[in-house]
Write an enzyme that holds these catalytic residues in place. Structure first.
Site, PDB file in Angstrom:
ATOM      1  N   SER A 180    -166.357 -50.336 -33.039  1.00 19.94           N
ATOM      2  CA  SER A 180    -165.548 -51.304 -32.282  1.00 19.94           C
ATOM      3  C   SER A 180    -166.177 -52.687 -32.260  1.00 19.94           C
ATOM      4  O   SER A 180    -167.381 -52.845 -32.012  1.00 19.94           O
ATOM      5  CB  SER A 180    -165.352 -50.816 -30.841  1.00 19.94           C
ATOM      6  N   SER A 229    -164.847 -54.974 -30.195  1.00 23.70           N
ATOM      7  CA  SER A 229    -164.466 -55.536 -28.904  1.00 23.70           C
ATOM      8  C   SER A 229    -165.652 -56.050 -28.090  1.00 23.70           C
ATOM      9  O   SER A 229    -165.554 -57.105 -27.453  1.00 23.70           O
ATOM     10  CB  SER A 229    -163.675 -54.507 -28.095  1.00 23.70           C
ATOM     11  N   LYS A 252    -155.027 -43.331 -26.149  1.00 22.34           N
ATOM     12  CA  LYS A 252    -153.996 -44.262 -25.678  1.00 22.34           C
ATOM     13  C   LYS A 252    -152.822 -43.574 -24.988  1.00 22.34           C
ATOM     14  O   LYS A 252    -152.207 -44.156 -24.089  1.00 22.34           O
ATOM     15  CB  LYS A 252    -153.478 -45.113 -26.852  1.00 22.34           C
ATOM     16  N   ASP A 261    -151.274 -54.441 -26.897  1.00 28.34           N
ATOM     17  CA  ASP A 261    -151.159 -54.378 -28.355  1.00 28.34           C
ATOM     18  C   ASP A 261    -149.989 -55.209 -28.879  1.00 28.34           C
ATOM     19  O   ASP A 261    -150.121 -55.878 -29.913  1.00 28.34           O
ATOM     20  CB  ASP A 261    -150.988 -52.930 -28.815  1.00 28.34           C
ATOM     21  N   GLY A 314    -147.521 -45.388 -40.155  1.00 27.20           N
ATOM     22  CA  GLY A 314    -148.253 -44.862 -39.015  1.00 27.20           C
ATOM     23  C   GLY A 314    -147.336 -44.560 -37.848  1.00 27.20           C
ATOM     24  O   GLY A 314    -146.305 -45.212 -37.669  1.00 27.20           O
ATOM     25  N   ALA A 360    -150.791 -47.441 -31.607  1.00 27.87           N
ATOM     26  CA  ALA A 360    -150.573 -48.831 -32.016  1.00 27.87           C
ATOM     27  C   ALA A 360    -149.205 -48.991 -32.669  1.00 27.87           C
ATOM     28  O   ALA A 360    -148.531 -50.010 -32.467  1.00 27.87           O
ATOM     29  CB  ALA A 360    -151.676 -49.275 -32.972  1.00 27.87           C
TER      30      ALA A 360
END
Length: 285
Positions: free
Chosen positions: A16, A18, A68, A105, A130, A134
């Protein structure tokens, strides 16, 4: 009370970026606090949140794969967008220890597309690869912006269910992921005045995962390739797109955009976006 801190949680999580983003903004703004990656396995998600509720210094967390959707049942409240999408990527702790889920997102994904979306088009189409958390945000965001969608997944029935749930209006299509792997001789119409996107919203191409098998003969001339994978930043999908003459958007654009929304929720300050060039350089070292 100790300085406020936040996490990004997931499994795996070492990749990550982030913490670099939030740490950069905290330093630039002189805000006391920290933001770190925390490995949380699926079996430990409930315990992690229970421990954080009673910690007044913990202000929240960002949520990545595979949590998520699993985290929904552990929260006290959901923002309307998160409720609609059925996925959370940001959790904010209230002063009373309550946990509220958000989804940043969609705005993060749309941010680099805004200059194009502000223009009128004869037709807008997006091919989305996908069907995970997301992808849910991307499907809803693009449907709201007038796109006809083609969603590809290993399970076309799941792709169809996502479209029926999140984009019930419009003639959208669900197909098998392998459809895009083989070359096609399809002759595209004149795409003048149209906006075409090809989006990898899957973990395919992420370090440690197999590459996404996509043959660029499936993309109309002038299509824009957008990959939400951030490790590596320049994926085989994007390299092949450029080799085929397409413009590209990498995953850092979405990552920084969604992080900016979360940062403001966590720390109550607007991140210094005028420093994006320096931040991007840091993230690509």
């Amino acid at each position: 009370m100790n300085a406020p801190y936040a996490h990004v949680i997931g499994d795996p999580i070492a990749q990550s970026k982030s913490p670099l983003i939030h740490g950069f903004w905290l330093e630039r703004l002189g805000i006391p606090g920290s933001y770190k990656a925390r490995l949380v396995e699926s079996a430990g998600l409930r315990d992690y949140l229970a421990e954080r509720r009673s910690d007044g210094s913990w202000i929240g967390c960002n949520v990545t794969m595979p949590h998520k959707q699993a985290i929904l049942g552990e929260l006290d409240a959901l923002d309307p967008v998160a409720r609609k999408l059925g996925a959370v990527n940001t959790v904010v702790r209230g002063e009373d220890g309550s946990l509220k889920g958000f989804n940043t997102d969609a705005p993060g994904f749309l941010e680099p597309l805004m200059p194009m979306l502000e223009s009128q088009h004869l037709f807008r189409m997006a091919r989305i690869i996908g069907t995970g958390g997301a992808a849910r945000a991307i499907i809803a965001a693009l449907a709201d912006n007038g796109f006809t969608l083609v969603v590809a997944g290993r399970d076309p029935a799941k792709a169809r269910a996502l479209l029926d749930e999140l984009a019930p209006d419009g003639e959208h299509h669900a197909i098998q992921l392998s459809h895009f792997a083989q070359p096609t001789d399809f002759a595209f119409d004149d795409r003048e005045g149209c906006l075409d996107l090809v989006i990898n919203a899957s973990p395919l191409g992420m370090r440690g995962n197999p590459p996404l098998a996509f043959d660029w003969s499936h993309a109309p001339p002038g299509s824009i390739a957008y990959d939400i994978v951030t490790d590596p930043v320049d994926t085989p999908f994007l390299k092949a797109a450029r080799a085929s003459g397409h413009a590209t958007i990498d995953g850092l654009a979405m990552l920084i955009g969604q992080a900016a929304v979360a940062f403001e929720k966590f720390y109550g300050a607007i991140p210094p976006r005028e420093d994006d060039a320096q931040l991007t350089e840091l993230l690509t070292k």
